[in-house]
Design an enzyme around this catalytic site. Structure first.
Site, mmCIF file in Angstrom:
data_model
loop_
_atom_site.group_PDB
_atom_site.id
_atom_site.type_symbol
_atom_site.label_atom_id
_atom_site.label_comp_id
_atom_site.label_asym_id
_atom_site.label_seq_id
_atom_site.Cartn_x
_atom_site.Cartn_y
_atom_site.Cartn_z
ATOM 1 C CD GLU A 29 -2.390 -1.524 2.640
ATOM 2 O OE1 GLU A 29 -2.102 -0.775 3.597
ATOM 3 O OE2 GLU A 29 -3.088 -2.549 2.778
ATOM 4 C CG LEU A 58 -5.913 0.056 2.297
ATOM 5 C CD1 LEU A 58 -6.420 1.484 2.423
ATOM 6 C CD2 LEU A 58 -6.131 -0.686 3.589
ATOM 7 C CD GLU A 60 -3.818 -4.603 5.658
ATOM 8 O OE1 GLU A 60 -4.987 -5.048 5.624
ATOM 9 O OE2 GLU A 60 -3.556 -3.393 5.753
ATOM 10 C CG PHE A 83 1.909 1.088 10.608
ATOM 11 C CD1 PHE A 83 2.823 1.706 11.465
ATOM 12 C CD2 PHE A 83 1.327 1.839 9.596
ATOM 13 C CE1 PHE A 83 3.138 3.052 11.304
ATOM 14 C CE2 PHE A 83 1.645 3.181 9.438
ATOM 15 C CZ PHE A 83 2.552 3.793 10.292
ATOM 16 C CB ILE A 87 0.778 -8.215 10.030
ATOM 17 C CG1 ILE A 87 1.433 -9.109 8.973
ATOM 18 C CG2 ILE A 87 0.714 -8.904 11.388
ATOM 19 C CD1 ILE A 87 2.916 -9.324 9.179
ATOM 20 N N PRO A 89 -4.971 -9.235 9.317
ATOM 21 C CG PRO A 89 -6.067 -7.379 8.418
ATOM 22 C CD PRO A 89 -4.909 -7.774 9.307
ATOM 23 C CG HIS A 129 0.003 3.723 13.836
ATOM 24 N ND1 HIS A 129 -1.217 4.058 14.351
ATOM 25 C CD2 HIS A 129 -0.115 3.829 12.490
ATOM 26 C CE1 HIS A 129 -2.050 4.361 13.368
ATOM 27 N NE2 HIS A 129 -1.413 4.226 12.222
#
Lengths: 324, 372
Positions: A29, A58, A60, A83, A87, A89, A129
């Site tokens: 992305e 978008l 993952e 980020f 991860i 998904p 994040h």
């Protein structure tokens, strides 16, 4: 030798590998024209074109799921998950598909892909994040998990990861993307996976760290030296498979161990290290193996610097271990 | 029966239910190809029957078959090129078979023995063959779909004239992986053919509980490409539609979603009992639409087939199945140390250590057992 920060070193590694091997492609992305939210892929789209550097929808799970197909085809995809907190998904694709593909096909197929993802706290990123999810992946047979702590290692390890036949989770400590600079050779060089490095040498206590924590741990070890406490400091670099020889050599010398990571404590990687050290070097130990880690809470926002291990906490841990 | 009306309106069909052919849509396969198709479908059916019996006898742990769906599986795979990729779900032995995966390969996999290409690592029917460009089957539903899209994108990047065919069921269309994959395929115009075997049941859950849409193929529209509804029990319609989809994919026209409207005549697997959730009347209705019967009637009309040939072929296939089984059942399991192989390209220290532990423990266990 040029001086680079970690982002520049990672960018350089990608460029070197893409120039060397046209099977290497970069996807994710915002990684195309824009060059990534941290600029890790800056200039690659312009140099290699959109066949080899492309933005994806978008999603993952789609990024990793399609990257698996590309790797099975014979490409060397280097997908970026923006980020590490995002991860999950793709967790099923990584844990049930990617990691098991060679095994379940009886060695007929392999999935040589490297997932790059910024991880860790200290950047005012809140829950989403800041996470350090490495332990989930270390618990998954078939994956390799790598965490660099310097620009030199980041480049050399990333090149090794891309050339590796196994899938690699490459966790980049975003807190030190720009904060740490160092000399980085031009062109290609390899830092071998599965090897730790001894950053400081001492005979009283072994401190084990990786990623952003390594820098704090080094500062702590230097503080300890001033107080007359001599520590080995090990930068693990690869967490799976980890370098047991370097750890045991040090533990046999010092008899005391402090493990530092910012991920939560329970079932964190420190637990595995402590258990392994217990199994293999119990009779050398003079004190229980101590973990200085993040707490078993979601990653906090305002109070993140109370959550993250820091030099005073680690130093107190070293002293506690020495005085046991 | 609103849905059924919608289906009848747009369904692609070449063979009528009595085996009569619509000449305008006939893919005009050679006699030899037609007979190859029929042989593969009949073999698939007979293997299913035999494997269910073996499971009931306790000789194999599990089986999952294709009964009723042979036309959709075999017809589609038969329309592909040698270098194209098959991304199977767990009912696609027939698709691998027409590409050269042998009965022996299949039985070795089912027994998980030392000659199983996948080294006894997975449950029965979870096949893989890199030589034949057949990907590895996994049990979770729909997870293979993005791999097909990835293969297709890769082929496009490398400017190879290859395409991928991915199989999945109606249940899989509820999974995120299906939607993500459709979306990626549309965006990248990936040379990928999605083949949904809508067999009406995901174990015990009917199609209506998977989607409120009138059909599955309609979902392609939202992802920016074509969906086609095909009579999944009509092997010629499946063949012709898949072939067309492949031609489109190879010439840069992007993906296609094919909904093969069919029916799972048997249980989901050997672990299932469909009497608990569906009526016999429904099954009886679909038995009349059996893809094998329809195809056979067509072959008979073409004078390619008659009862004597049928009897002879069944005898031959039965003999082949039994003799292959007899041989395969004698093959020993893989050696214990193989548990640790292929996890990584090179075995790391902790796996070497665990392998040695296991081998030592097996020796000890032997001694302990002998002392009982």
């Amino acid at each position: 030798m040029p001086e680079m920060n970690m982002i520049q070193a990672i960018n350089d590694a990608l460029r070197v590998e893409m120039e060397r091997d046209d099977r290497v492609i970069v996807m994710g992305e915002d990684i195309g024209k824009f060059g990534g939210v941290f600029r890790a892929t800056q200039g690659l789209y312009q140099q290699f074109g959109e066949d080899r550097v492309f933005d994806t929808p978008l999603a993952e799970a789609g990024i990793i799921g399609t990257a698996i197909g590309m790797a099975l085809y014979g490409l060397r995809p280097v997908p970026e998950i923006q980020f590490a907190d995002y991860i999950y998904p793709a967790f099923d694709q990584i844990v049930n598909e990617l990691s098991k593909y060679r095994y379940r096909s009886g060695g007929q197929y392999s999935c040589p892909l490297t997932i790059r993802t910024p991880y860790g706290g200290g950047v005012k990123g809140g829950h989403y994040h800041s996470q350090s999810p490495e332990a989930y992946f270390i618990h998954t047979p078939g994956l390799k998990v790598v965490v660099p702590s310097s620009p030199y290692d980041a480049k050399g390890l990333l090149i090794s990861a891309i050339r590796d036949e196994d899938p690699v989770l490459f966790f980049e400590p975003k807190r030190i993307y720009r904060a740490v600079k160092g000399e980085v050779p031009k062109g290609e060089y390899l830092v071998p996976l599965e090897r730790a490095t001894l950053v400081r040498e001492g005979d009283q206590c072994t401190v084990i760290a990786y990623g952003a924590m390594l820098h704090m741990a080094r500062e702590t070890v230097d503080l300890a030296t001033k107080k007359g406490i001599r520590c080995d400091l090990i930068d693990l670099r690869t967490l799976l498979p980890f370098d047991i020889d370097t750890i045991l050599q040090s533990v046999q010398k010092t008899g005391r161990v402090v493990i530092v990571h910012e991920a939560p404590r329970t079932c964190g990687f420190g637990a595995e290290l402590a258990a392994t050290i217990g199994e293999k070097a119990l009779l050398y130990l003079e004190a229980p193996v101590l973990r200085i880690t993040g707490f078993d809470t979601p990653f906090p926002y305002t109070l993140e610097h109370d959550y993250l291990p820091d030099a005073p906490r680690v130093l107190a841990g070293i002293e506690k271990t020495l005085n046991f | 029966m609103k849905a059924a009306v919608a289906v009848e309106d747009k369904i692609v069909r070449v063979l009528g239910e009595g085996g009569e052919v619509d000449a305008s849509k006939d893919p005009r396969l050679s006699d030899r190809d037609l007979l190859t198709l029929y042989r593969a479908m009949l073999l698939n059916r007979m293997v299913d029957e035999r494997m269910f019996r073996l499971q009931r006898q306790g000789r194999i742990a599990f089986y999952i078959g294709a009964t009723g769906e042979e036309a959709a599986i075999i017809g589609a795979a038969f329309a592909m090129g040698e270098k194209d990729w098959v991304v199977p779900c767990y009912r696609e032995f027939g698709a691998a078979y027409v590409r050269g995966f042998t009965l022996r390969d299949f039985f070795c996999q089912i027994f998980g023995n030392a000659q199983d290409l996948t080294k006894g690592r997975q449950m029965p029917v979870h096949i893989a063959s890199s030589r034949l460009h057949v990907l590895s089957v996994s049990s979770p539903v729909g997870t293979q779909i993005p791999h097909a899209v990835g293969l297709a994108i890769a082929a496009k990047i490398r400017k190879a004239k290859e395409a991928a065919l991915v199989f999945f069921g109606d249940g899989a269309t509820s999974e995120g992986d299906f939607h993500v994959s459709m979306n990626f395929a549309g965006v990248f115009r990936a040379p990928c053919v999605f083949l949904c075997r809508n067999n009406q049941w995901a174990i015990s859950v009917p199609r209506e509980r998977q989607t409120a849409a009138p059909s599955i193929e309609i979902k392609a529209k939202a992802y920016g490409f074509e969906g086609v509804l095909v009579d999944g029990n009509d092997v010629l319609a499946i063949y012709a539609t898949t072939k067309k989809a492949f031609e489109k994919a190879r010439s840069g026209g992007g993906p296609t979603l094919i909904e093969a409207f069919t029916y799972r005549l048997g249980p989901h697997s050997t672990s299932d009992d469909p009497h608990a959730y569906r009526g016999e009347d429904e099954v009886e209705l679909w038995k009349k639409k059996d893809p094998l019967i329809r195809f056979r009637e067509y072959l008979e009309k073409r004078k390619l087939w008659h009862q004597d040939r049928e009897t002879k072929l069944m005898q031959d296939l039965n003999e082949e199945i039994l003799s292959t089984l007899k041989e395969v059942e004698q093959i020993p399991p893989p050696p214990p140390e193989s548990i640790f192989e292929d996890v990584y390209a090179v075995m790391p220290w902790h796996l070497r250590e665990q392998r040695d532990q296991l081998l030592r423990w097996l020796e000890e266990r032997k001694k302990i057992t002998e002392s009982y």
